[in-house]
Every structure is written in structure tokens, then in C-alpha cells.
Design a protein around this motif. Structure first.
Motif, mmCIF file in Angstrom:
data_model
loop_
_atom_site.group_PDB
_atom_site.id
_atom_site.type_symbol
_atom_site.label_atom_id
_atom_site.label_comp_id
_atom_site.label_asym_id
_atom_site.label_seq_id
_atom_site.Cartn_x
_atom_site.Cartn_y
_atom_site.Cartn_z
ATOM 1 N N LEU A 1 0.827 -1.206 0.000
ATOM 2 C CA LEU A 1 0.000 0.000 0.000
ATOM 3 C C LEU A 1 0.860 1.254 0.000
ATOM 4 O O LEU A 1 0.664 2.162 -0.820
ATOM 5 N N LEU A 2 1.816 1.334 0.914
ATOM 6 C CA LEU A 2 2.642 2.539 1.017
ATOM 7 C C LEU A 2 3.517 2.724 -0.219
ATOM 8 O O LEU A 2 3.690 3.851 -0.709
ATOM 9 N N LEU A 3 4.084 1.631 -0.735
ATOM 10 C CA LEU A 3 4.914 1.751 -1.937
ATOM 11 C C LEU A 3 4.082 2.184 -3.138
ATOM 12 O O LEU A 3 4.515 3.036 -3.928
ATOM 13 N N GLY A 4 2.894 1.589 -3.302
ATOM 14 C CA GLY A 4 2.053 1.986 -4.424
ATOM 15 C C GLY A 4 1.596 3.430 -4.334
ATOM 16 O O GLY A 4 1.593 4.155 -5.336
ATOM 17 N N TYR A 5 1.235 3.862 -3.127
ATOM 18 C CA TYR A 5 0.793 5.250 -2.951
ATOM 19 C C TYR A 5 1.942 6.220 -3.227
ATOM 20 O O TYR A 5 1.758 7.273 -3.837
ATOM 21 N N TYR A 6 3.136 5.851 -2.769
ATOM 22 C CA TYR A 6 4.306 6.717 -2.984
ATOM 23 C C TYR A 6 4.664 6.783 -4.464
ATOM 24 O O TYR A 6 4.918 7.863 -5.010
ATOM 25 N N THR A 7 4.674 5.635 -5.145
ATOM 26 C CA THR A 7 5.062 5.607 -6.552
ATOM 27 C C THR A 7 4.059 6.348 -7.419
ATOM 28 O O THR A 7 4.446 7.097 -8.328
ATOM 29 N N ASP A 8 2.791 6.160 -7.145
ATOM 30 C CA ASP A 8 1.777 6.862 -7.930
ATOM 31 C C ASP A 8 1.875 8.368 -7.728
ATOM 32 O O ASP A 8 1.558 9.147 -8.640
ATOM 33 N N GLY A 9 2.285 8.791 -6.522
ATOM 34 C CA GLY A 9 2.432 10.223 -6.285
ATOM 35 C C GLY A 9 3.547 10.844 -7.088
ATOM 36 O O GLY A 9 3.543 12.060 -7.344
ATOM 37 N N LEU A 10 4.542 10.033 -7.513
ATOM 38 C CA LEU A 10 5.641 10.570 -8.314
ATOM 39 C C LEU A 10 5.220 10.882 -9.750
ATOM 40 O O LEU A 10 5.893 11.639 -10.453
ATOM 41 N N VAL A 11 4.131 10.285 -10.188
ATOM 42 C CA VAL A 11 3.694 10.460 -11.584
ATOM 43 C C VAL A 11 2.254 10.957 -11.604
ATOM 44 O O VAL A 11 1.404 10.407 -12.296
ATOM 45 N N MET A 12 1.972 11.981 -10.818
ATOM 46 C CA MET A 12 0.602 12.478 -10.700
ATOM 47 C C MET A 12 0.040 12.921 -12.043
ATOM 48 O O MET A 12 -1.087 12.585 -12.409
ATOM 49 N N ASP A 13 0.828 13.661 -12.802
ATOM 50 C CA ASP A 13 0.309 14.187 -14.064
ATOM 51 C C ASP A 13 -0.015 13.067 -15.042
ATOM 52 O O ASP A 13 -1.042 13.099 -15.735
ATOM 53 N N ASN A 14 0.844 12.042 -15.085
ATOM 54 C CA ASN A 14 0.606 10.941 -16.016
ATOM 55 C C ASN A 14 -0.660 10.164 -15.653
ATOM 56 O O ASN A 14 -1.325 9.620 -16.528
ATOM 57 N N LEU A 15 -0.982 10.118 -14.354
ATOM 58 C CA LEU A 15 -2.190 9.412 -13.930
ATOM 59 C C LEU A 15 -3.446 10.237 -14.172
ATOM 60 O O LEU A 15 -4.494 9.703 -14.513
ATOM 61 N N ALA A 16 -3.355 11.542 -13.946
ATOM 62 C CA ALA A 16 -4.547 12.390 -14.024
ATOM 63 C C ALA A 16 -4.914 12.756 -15.454
ATOM 64 O O ALA A 16 -6.094 12.970 -15.756
ATOM 65 N N ASN A 17 -3.937 12.841 -16.360
ATOM 66 C CA ASN A 17 -4.208 13.334 -17.714
ATOM 67 C C ASN A 17 -5.240 12.510 -18.469
ATOM 68 O O ASN A 17 -6.118 13.074 -19.143
#
Length: 466
Positions: A317-333
Motif C-alpha cells: 500500500l505505502l509503496l504503491g501510494y508513494y510511486t503513484d504520487g511521483l507520476v501524478m500528471d501521467n495518472l490524471a491526464n
């Protein structure tokens, strides 16, 4: 207190304490003594039959030896021969005593053959009455003793069961206390800290150090390291470490398995397949929604009891949340491209939580409050917006005649949504003495589960425009 009790009752002499302790250790059983053997009854039919025959015979033999003229003591001042049936009746009850009495009757008939007119009626009548009374008394107390022994056995079993339950409860309490000491913050506090890492001027090393501290606190890691690398492990860069972490061993079977399977692997999985073993306990790649590897977490030392499914799920959970936070723009676009009205933060959080649902199985939920014009006139959307929790994300959707306030609640399910709606109902009752429906507010619950986030968010837009 104990000294006062000893002075009141009197302590046993020193020479008696050893025998007293031995007696207590043996459970108070005196069957090893001669008197105990006399008072203990036999459960074997052959032994009981032998007592029925031999006890009266012993009484008759003693009578022949001591009083040959009257072996059964029929003319004596006391009927000594009746001691045998009385003892049998005391030990086993009236029926066994009646068997011993018949032996005395047969003995008298044999000893007085041809002189049956002198049969001692009162002697045998009184003996039978005495034997029956003693046997009835014995049966009553044997029944009470068996009942008491049954109750005692039940109480002993219950006490043993309660003792085990108390011991397990104590272990559970100690474990919970240890977890609370090692985890003073909640998981939501940890996610808030990880969310703050994507803002500000923190370097990747600082962010990795913060992540490792959270993992050490929540998962009790003692020696671990976080490297920045890709699928090939060509040039791993150490970002942060705790404990006595050594240099990365790229050929370790656990690391190779984690990179090949692109998922968290632990020592129990490799020990079954690779006899050579591994230097690490856990190896977990940092993978975003697109499947790209950004780094690798390796754990070398941690408590034995911490290596369990709950700990592995927390690390994921913590690793996935941290990694996804590094690529916020790629996830939100992708979501913003389909739904231009959706705020990027809301779209990013929905995409990240949906990704966590697919990787860790932990769901999240969206509570959509459908607000009618009379609710909008009372400025309820703004008031509900102020009531959101720290991790929640809000999206106010403006429709033709109504509005929809969507609240994204991380790491929650339908029960979390029901608790939030119940809190709003209580607030409405206290402030306006009306229910949400009377105020023009109708809640809807959407679970981030199998459907893609864009599909779920489109349902919110349709709800606002219907």
C-alpha cells in the motif's frame, strides 16, 4: 496478610510440612495407604464378587476359631458376623450387602443341618434391617459423591479453558500494546505524509528517506534500503537506507524473482524454489499504473512475527501510494482528457486509489450528495465541503438545476460511506431539526472497484445533469 492467617490458624510443624506438601502434590489421594484401599471401591465385577464371597467367609472362619459353638454369634450380646454384610453395604450399596447376608444364611443352614426349627429369626431380621439402612445411606452418599465429582470435573475443564483464554487474551493485549507503541499514527496519517512528498522542494533522497521511516514504523523494518533503478538493474542508485543495509546484490534470487514477476516477493516464496536461499527477506519493486519500475525496496532484517500478510499488504500500500504520487500528471491526464471539468487532484486520487484496489485489494468509495435547489439556497454544498476529512477529495459538479458534491474517501467501503452519511444526518438534525431528505440532499454511494475511474466519474456527471 498471610502471616496473620498463619498466626490465627496455626502453621503446621516442620516435620509435618513435607508430608503435607506431598499430600497436596498427589492431589489428596490416599488410595496408596491401607485405609485408603479399604475405603476405595472396585469397578471390576470379579473383584466385587470376590468381596461378596470372601468377606462373609472371613467372618465365619473367625467365628469358628473364636467361638466354635456359635460361629455366627447368634446367641451373643452383639452380632459380630454382621460386620461383613454391613461393610459390603457401606462400600457398594444394599444389593451387594444382601449378597453377603445370603452367604451368612447359607452358612447357618450348613452349620445347623437338621436343626432348622431353631432358626434365629430376630437375628437375621435385625441384621437385614441394619444392612438395608446402611446400604441406603451408602447409595445416597455415593450418588452425591459422583455428582460432586462430575461437577468438579466440569469446573476443572472450565477453569482450564478460561485459563487458556485468559492467556491468549493477555498475549493479544501485549501484541496490540506493542503495535500501538510502534504505530502511534494511523494509516491515514501516513498517507497524508506521502501526499505531501509530491509538493515542495524535497529531493528524491529526502522523499525516499521519509518513505523508509514510515515503513520502519508501520512494518517494524530493522535493516532495509531503497534504490532507484529500472527493469535491467543496470545502474541502481541508493536513495535511502536504515540499519546495517549492505550493497544491493543484483543476482540474488529474491530480487530476480521480484523484477521478473513485477510484484512484492518474500523469503518464503524463494526458499521453496531455490535451495541456495536468499540474503533478503522482502524485495518489492516500485511500479506505477503503467507498469514502469522506478525503484526497488529490499529488506534484510525484521522481527520474525512481523513477516505476515498484513505487513506485506501495508508495504504494498505505502509503496504503491508513494510511486503513484511521483507520476501524478501521467495518472490524471487520461481522466482529465475525458472529463475536462474534473479537478486534476480528484482525477489523480481516483486513478491512484483504483490502482491500489487492483494491486492490494483495499477498496475506496465515493459518496455523491445530490443537492436540490432548496439545499443550494441554504449554502449546504459549502458547509458539506468544510466537513471533509484530511485525506478526502471533493468535486462540486454544477448541473442544470441541481449540484452534486462528490467526496472521494480513500481506503473505505460501504460501511465507511454509511458512517459519513450518518454523521451528516446527525449534523442536519442538530442544526435544522430536519433530515437530509427534507433539506433536499440525497446521498449516493459508488465503490471504486472493477470499473475504470473514468467510467465511475462519468456516472457522477450524469447524476448532476439528470
Amino acid at each position: 496478610m498471610h502471616s496473620k492467617i498463619r498466626r490465627f490458624f496455626g502453621a503446621p510443624p516442620k516435620h509435618e510440612r513435607g508430608s503435607l506438601n506431598l499430600h497436596l502434590r498427589d492431589g489428596g489421594d490416599v488410595t496408596g495407604k491401607v485405609l485408603g484401599r479399604l475405603t476405595s471401591t472396585s469397578v471390576r465385577p470379579a473383584a466385587v464378587l470376590g468381596e461378596i464371597v470372601f468377606l462373609p467367609l472371613i467372618a465365619i472362619i473367625l467365628g469358628l476359631w473364636l467361638n466354635p459353638e456359635d460361629p455366627l454369634w447368634t446367641a451373643a450380646s452383639f452380632p459380630w458376623a454382621w460386620f461383613a454384610p454391613v461393610i459390603l453395604a457401606l462400600r457398594y450399596g444394599p444389593l451387594i450387602g444382601l449378597g453377603g447376608s445370603s452367604i451368612l444364611l447359607v452358612a447357618w443352614l450348613i452349620l445347623n443341618a437338621g436343626n432348622y426349627d431353631a432358626f434365629p429369626k430376630l437375628f437375621f431380621l435385625g441384621g437385614l434391617i441394619l444392612m438395608m439402612l446402611v446400604g441406603e445411606f451408602s447409595s445416597l452418599w455415593l450418588a452425591r459423591t459422583r455428582r460432586a465429582e462430575t461437577i468438579q470435573l466440569y469446573l476443572d475443564q472450565r477453569l482450564e479453558h478460561l485459563t487458556r483464554q485468559h492467556y491468549l487474551l493477555r498475549l493479544s493485549h501485549d501484541r496490540l500494546e506493542q503495535d500501538l507503541i510502534s504505530r502511534p499514527m494511523s494509516m491515514r496519517d501516513a498517507l497524508i505524509k506521502l501526499r505531501l512528498l509530491r509538493g515542495g522542494s524535497k529531493t528524491p533522497a529526502d522523499s525516499a528517506a521519509t518513505l523508509l521511516r514510515l515503513l520502519a514504523q508501520y512494518c517494524q523494518l530493522e535493516s532495509a534500503s531503497l534504490h532507484s533503478t529500472d527493469e535491467s538493474l543496470s545502474a541502481p542508485e541508493l536513495l535511502a537506507s536504515i540499519g546495517n543495509a549492505e550493497a544491493l546484490r543484483k543476482q540474488d534470487p529474491l530480487i530476480v524473482q521480484a523484477i521478473e514477476t513485477r510484484r512484492l516477493c518474500h523469503v518464503r516464496q524463494t526458499l521453496n524454489e531455490n535451495e541456495a536461499g536468499t540474503h533478503y527477506l522482502i524485495a518489492a519493486p516500485l511500479i506505477d499504473l503503467n507498469g514502469s519500475i522506478y525503484g526497488l525496496l529490499t529488506v534484510e532484517e525484521m522481527p520474525f512475527f512481523s513477516l505476515q500478510d498484513e505487513t506485506l499488504q501495508t508495504i504494498n500500500l505505502l509503496l504503491g501510494y508513494y510511486t503513484d504520487g511521483l507520476v501524478m500528471d501521467n495518472l490524471a491526464n487520461p481522466i482529465v482528457a475525458q472529463l475536462p471539468l474534473c479537478p486534476p487532484e480528484f482525477a489523480f486520487e481516483a486513478q491512484r486509489l483504483w490502482h491500489l484496489r487492483q494491486t492490494t485489494g483495499i477498496p475506496s468509495v465515493i459518496v455523491a450528495l445530490e443537492l436540490l435547489p432548496r439545499a443550494i439556497e441554504q449554502d449546504l454544498p459549502l458547509q458539506f465541503h468544510r466537513m471533509k476529512r484530511g485525506l478526502d477529495e471533493n468535486w462540486l459538479i454544477l448541473g442544470g438545476e441541481k449540484q452534486v458534491l462528490a467526496t472521494l474517501m480513500p481506503l473505505g467501503d460501504y460501511s465507511t460511506a454509511e458512517g459519513y452519511i450518518s454523521r451528516l444526518e446527525s449534523w442536519a438534525k442538530q442544526k435544522n431539526d430536519l433530515s437530509l431528505a427534507e433539506l433536499g440532499v440525497f446521498p449516493h454511494t459508488l465503490l471504486l472497484d472493477q470499473d475504470a475511474p473514468a467510467t465511475t466519474l462519468q456516472r457522477l456527471l450524469r447524476l448532476a445533469n439528470d
